[in-house]
Structure formats: C-alpha cells, structure tokens
Design a protein around this motif. Structure first.
Motif, PDB file in Angstrom:
ATOM      1  N   PHE A  47       0.846  -1.187   0.000  1.00 10.45           N
ATOM      2  CA  PHE A  47       0.000   0.000   0.000  1.00 10.45           C
ATOM      3  C   PHE A  47       0.885   1.241   0.000  1.00 10.45           C
ATOM      4  O   PHE A  47       2.015   1.191   0.480  1.00 10.45           O
ATOM      5  N   PRO A  48       0.392   2.340  -0.484  1.00 12.20           N
ATOM      6  CA  PRO A  48       1.167   3.576  -0.371  1.00 12.20           C
ATOM      7  C   PRO A  48       1.352   3.944   1.102  1.00 12.20           C
ATOM      8  O   PRO A  48       0.654   3.407   1.951  1.00 12.20           O
ATOM      9  N   GLN A  49       2.240   4.860   1.366  1.00 14.16           N
ATOM     10  CA  GLN A  49       2.476   5.346   2.731  1.00 14.16           C
ATOM     11  C   GLN A  49       1.149   5.709   3.406  1.00 14.16           C
ATOM     12  O   GLN A  49       0.279   6.319   2.794  1.00 14.16           O
ATOM     13  N   GLY A  50       1.005   5.350   4.685  1.00 17.12           N
ATOM     14  CA  GLY A  50      -0.233   5.534   5.435  1.00 17.12           C
ATOM     15  C   GLY A  50      -0.997   6.804   5.154  1.00 17.12           C
ATOM     16  O   GLY A  50      -2.079   6.765   4.577  1.00 17.12           O
ATOM     17  N   SER A  51      -0.450   7.965   5.518  1.00 20.28           N
ATOM     18  CA  SER A  51      -1.203   9.209   5.440  1.00 20.28           C
ATOM     19  C   SER A  51      -1.635   9.489   4.005  1.00 20.28           C
ATOM     20  O   SER A  51      -2.755   9.885   3.742  1.00 20.28           O
ATOM     21  N   CYS A  52      -0.734   9.209   3.076  1.00 23.55           N
ATOM     22  CA  CYS A  52      -0.994   9.446   1.663  1.00 23.55           C
ATOM     23  C   CYS A  52      -2.205   8.625   1.207  1.00 23.55           C
ATOM     24  O   CYS A  52      -3.077   9.111   0.498  1.00 23.55           O
ATOM     25  N   PHE A  53      -2.249   7.399   1.669  1.00 25.06           N
ATOM     26  CA  PHE A  53      -3.325   6.476   1.308  1.00 25.06           C
ATOM     27  C   PHE A  53      -4.676   7.015   1.792  1.00 25.06           C
ATOM     28  O   PHE A  53      -5.647   7.044   1.052  1.00 25.06           O
ATOM     29  N   TYR A  54      -4.710   7.490   3.042  1.00 30.67           N
ATOM     30  CA  TYR A  54      -5.974   7.992   3.586  1.00 30.67           C
ATOM     31  C   TYR A  54      -6.399   9.305   2.949  1.00 30.67           C
ATOM     32  O   TYR A  54      -7.590   9.545   2.771  1.00 30.67           O
ATOM     33  N   ALA A 110      -5.831  10.060  -0.145  1.00 30.23           N
ATOM     34  CA  ALA A 110      -6.371   9.652  -1.445  1.00 30.23           C
ATOM     35  C   ALA A 110      -7.789   9.099  -1.286  1.00 30.23           C
ATOM     36  O   ALA A 110      -8.679   9.397  -2.078  1.00 30.23           O
ATOM     37  N   LEU A 111      -7.988   8.335  -0.230  1.00 25.74           N
ATOM     38  CA  LEU A 111      -9.294   7.729   0.047  1.00 25.74           C
ATOM     39  C   LEU A 111     -10.334   8.816   0.343  1.00 25.74           C
ATOM     40  O   LEU A 111     -11.445   8.797  -0.180  1.00 25.74           O
ATOM     41  N   TYR A 147     -10.206  11.895  -0.584  1.00 30.28           N
ATOM     42  CA  TYR A 147     -10.434  12.653  -1.811  1.00 30.28           C
ATOM     43  C   TYR A 147     -11.463  11.937  -2.694  1.00 30.28           C
ATOM     44  O   TYR A 147     -12.393  12.536  -3.214  1.00 30.28           O
TER      45      TYR A 147
END
Ligand SMILES: [Zn+2]
Length: 301
Positions: free
Chosen positions: A2-9, A11-12, A14
């Motif tokens: 998965f992408p890096q934690g904060s980045c992933f959330y 994106a989610l 958004y």
C-alpha cells in the motif's frame, strides 16, 4: 504494497469527497427544471458581442489586442457578453435560488470566501462553461499567459458571486485556485465593488509586499470581462449600494500544476521572483566589475 499511510488515507478521503459531490450534483440536475434552456448549450452569436466573436475567429494576438485594453500588466479587459445573455443568466441564477429555497435544499457555496452565490457547474451549466473555456478563454490565454499553462487549460470551476444588501459585502485580499481567471460583471445596478490588484506571486512569495508599479484598481461595468492570472493577488471593495453579480470562471491546467512541482524559479510571472533575480544579476555585475578593476590594478602595478 500500500502507499504510505497518510498518503493512502488522503487519497481515500479525496475519492470519497469526489463521489459525494457527484451524488450532490446528480440530485440537483435530476430535480431542477431550468428556466432558459437556451443558455445550457453554447450559442456564440447569441452570447457574445460581435467584436469579441470576430477577434476569436481571427485568433491572432493583433485581433485580441484590438478589442482589449491592458490597464495594468497582466490584467486584460474587454466587452464580452451581450446584455440579453447577461439578463438570461441572471434570471436563471435567480430561478435556481428560488428553487433551492422552495425545496429547502442546502447548496454548496462557490468557495471558502463567498457566503452567497452559486456554482453554475452544479446545476447543469458545466458543459457550456467547458466550451466557454476551450473555445474562448484558452485561445486568449495561449497568447497572453503561456507561462502559467494558458495553452493547456483543461478544467474549470464556474460560479456566480453576489454582493450588496443581504449578500456578501466585500472580498478580502487573496489569490484564486486557478491558472487564469475570467471575471465578467453581469449586472445589475450598483456602486462601489472595485477590484484592487497587487501583483502576481508564487506560493513562496504570496505574502510579500507590493511594488508601487503593481498597484491597480478596477471598476466593474456590466457585460465587461476581465482576464488575469489566478495568482494575481486581488480583492473586492465593498459594494456600497445596489446589487452586483459577477460570473467567475477559474480555469486550470493539470499539466502546469504537475510541472510546477519541479520548479523553483517563477520569475516569468512572479513579481517577487523577478525582483530577486534582477537583484542577483545586479550583484554579479558589480562583483565582476570590481574583479576586473582589481586585475587591472595588479597588471599596471
Ligand atoms: Zn516567487
């Protein structure tokens, strides 16, 4: 992986917001009955004044310059819409607002600064405004704003803002979330409401001072358009009487936004970057001169 934690959330979040906004827009469009269907598709000869249409058809810098004035560098003004089109658009916005009140629908306002006004894209005008950007704003921006992605404008945010009694009064000093902004006064009768411009700035320099040559104030006239870079800092003075309604089209370039991430020098459009660059050049000229004098002194000694 998965992408890096904060980045992933982020994106989610958004994606979630984008989905919610699509549903919101769909809900309006399937329930709202437009009053003037003619303005929901592009009819150039009915919308624009003949001088503007001719300039667009000729599509040269000279043809644009012929109908425009540039009262301050990077701010262009010209006659654009026919009075009849302004009237129809104003009455459509009023009709939409009446519907909103009638069905007690909570609408999203155009941006974080305006409490009144409406997003035109949300009630069916998105396609028409896309044509307005592609066919009429982009050709002009390609000539006058190539350094901020003027030729690659590919998305927009279109809305109206309302000033006067029981509406917004003024608008603080800010930059737009756009590469190029089209701002057209639709009416009605008003006094005050002047725009004040204070130079174009990059992110890093957005809060720096103003150079005297950057000070420019502009008074709106119905039907007349203004075109400027989104990063051109500005605000609106109080509308002191009457009712002022303006159409805003924030035009964006995804290519420009991507390329901007890898750049540090914005002296082609940021007044402060340019100022710093000139100072560096001046210093290097002084340094070179004193070095030459020193060497001359050594050789004659
Ligand atoms: Zn700068």
């Amino acid at each position: 992986m998965f992408p890096q934690g904060s980045c992933f959330y982020v994106a989610l979040l958004y994606l979630y917001q984008a989905q919610r906004h699509r549903e919101y827009r769909q809900k309006i469009i399937s329930n709202y009955q437009p009053l003037h269907r003619d303005i929901y598709s592009m009819h150039p000869s009915a919308f624009f004044v003949p001088t503007f249409l001719k300039a667009i058809n000729d599509n040269t810098e000279e043809s644009f310059r012929n109908i425009m004035s540039e009262p301050s560098p990077g701010v262009f003004t010209f006659e654009m819409f026919q009075p009849q089109f302004c009237k129809l658009l104003l009455s459509e916005v009023e009709h939409f607002e009446e519907w909103v009140n009638e069905v007690r629908f909570r609408i999203m306002r155009p941006n974080t600064m305006n409490k009144y006004g409406a997003v035109l894209d949300d009630f069916g005008l998105e396609t028409m405004l896309d044509k307005l950007m592609e066919g009429f704003v982009r050709p002009i921006s390609k000539v006058f704003f190539p350094e901020v992605g003027g030729s690659t404008l590919d998305s927009h945010h279109g809305f109206v803002v309302e000033y006067g009694k029981d509406r917004d009064v003024d608008l603080g000093f800010h930059v737009d979330d756009s590469e190029v902004t089209l701002n057209v006064c639709l009416g009605k009768q008003f006094s005050g409401g002047e725009l004040f411009f204070r130079g174009t700035r990059c992110d890093k320099h957005v809060n720096t001072g103003t150079h005297s040559e950057e000070i420019f104030d502009y008074s709106h006239a119905p039907g007349r358009a203004l075109l400027h870079r989104g990063r051109h800092r500005h605000g609106a003075r109080a509308t002191t009487s009457g009712h002022r309604i303006n159409l805003l089209l924030w035009c964006r370039s995804s290519l420009f936004r991507e390329m901007k991430k890898y750049q540090k020098d914005f002296s082609s459009w940021c007044g402060e970057c340019l100022h710093e660059k000139k100072e560096r050049q001046q210093q290097s000229v002084v340094a070179t001169r004193s070095e030459l004098l020193r060497r001359e002194g050594e050789s004659t000694a």
